[in-house]
Design a protein around this motif. Sequence first.
Motif, mmCIF file in Angstrom:
data_model
loop_
_atom_site.group_PDB
_atom_site.id
_atom_site.type_symbol
_atom_site.label_atom_id
_atom_site.label_comp_id
_atom_site.label_asym_id
_atom_site.label_seq_id
_atom_site.Cartn_x
_atom_site.Cartn_y
_atom_site.Cartn_z
ATOM 1 N N ASP A 1 4.392 -2.537 -2.295
ATOM 2 C CA ASP A 1 3.203 -2.682 -3.128
ATOM 3 C C ASP A 1 2.504 -1.328 -3.318
ATOM 4 N N ARG A 2 2.447 -0.842 -4.550
ATOM 5 C CA ARG A 2 1.773 0.426 -4.850
ATOM 6 C C ARG A 2 0.393 0.229 -5.482
ATOM 7 N N THR A 3 -0.128 -0.987 -5.464
ATOM 8 C CA THR A 3 -1.411 -1.222 -6.132
ATOM 9 C C THR A 3 -2.561 -0.503 -5.435
ATOM 10 N N LYS A 4 -2.495 -0.353 -4.116
ATOM 11 C CA LYS A 4 -3.515 0.410 -3.396
ATOM 12 C C LYS A 4 -2.866 1.702 -2.913
ATOM 13 N N GLU A 5 -3.481 2.828 -3.272
ATOM 14 C CA GLU A 5 -2.943 4.137 -2.918
ATOM 15 C C GLU A 5 -3.930 4.873 -2.024
ATOM 16 N N VAL A 6 -3.424 5.446 -0.930
ATOM 17 C CA VAL A 6 -4.248 6.207 0.000
ATOM 18 C C VAL A 6 -3.596 7.564 0.212
ATOM 19 N N GLU A 7 -4.355 8.622 -0.014
ATOM 20 C CA GLU A 7 -3.846 9.956 0.252
ATOM 21 C C GLU A 7 -4.283 10.387 1.639
ATOM 22 N N ILE A 8 -3.315 10.734 2.478
ATOM 23 C CA ILE A 8 -3.609 11.178 3.834
ATOM 24 C C ILE A 8 -4.379 12.492 3.752
ATOM 25 N N MET B 1 0.842 -1.168 0.000
ATOM 26 C CA MET B 1 0.000 0.000 0.000
ATOM 27 C C MET B 1 0.896 1.242 0.000
ATOM 28 N N TYR B 2 0.536 2.226 -0.796
ATOM 29 C CA TYR B 2 1.259 3.488 -0.864
ATOM 30 C C TYR B 2 0.412 4.545 -0.175
ATOM 31 N N ILE B 3 0.895 5.018 0.973
ATOM 32 C CA ILE B 3 0.187 6.015 1.777
ATOM 33 C C ILE B 3 1.011 7.292 1.724
ATOM 34 N N HIS B 4 0.398 8.376 1.296
ATOM 35 C CA HIS B 4 1.153 9.620 1.125
ATOM 36 C C HIS B 4 0.257 10.815 1.361
ATOM 37 N N GLY B 5 0.883 11.945 1.617
ATOM 38 C CA GLY B 5 0.145 13.183 1.795
ATOM 39 C C GLY B 5 1.077 14.294 2.211
#
Length: 166
Positions: A24-31, A1-5
């Motif tokens: 794994d960058r398949t699921k991306e979540v923006e903080i 998971m790619y979590i960024h913000g």
Amino acid sequence: MYIHGSYYNERDVEVKVEILTHGDRTKEVEIGGEGSDISWSEDPVETSTQVNDSFDVLLMSQASIRLLCRNYVADFFCSSCRDAVVNIYEGGRCVFAGYLEPQAFSQGYNEVWDEVELTCVDALGRPADVKRKIGYVPDFFGVYDNLKVMEYMDFYGSMYGMRDRK
């Protein structure tokens, strides 16, 4: 998971956080993004460093990331330093590069916003784990003149525990 913000700190400087779990960058979540179950807390990022006063050498740094989470985020629980890579940028400059501290995360299972603190250790704090992720292969031939390219790669890969060519 790619979590960024990103957010702006009290000095009006943009602070950007990137967390990559399990490569794994398949699921991306923006903080703090629209519809996101992860948001910034009031005091979201703190970094600190330890310096050897005798030699003015940076010994190690660490960071704390405080987030508000609506649901349980299993990717924050890591069994190894290599499970979650963390980069923190301030004003476009990288001020921290490291990992989530393994087995140091806990979070309740509920539907309200809970503050979660992620403890991060830098690469200097875990050199053995970093060594497993990076390596050196000379860009010139001559060390072992009789090896073919794939034999050369297999040889150097085996020094880092790689058993197949994937």
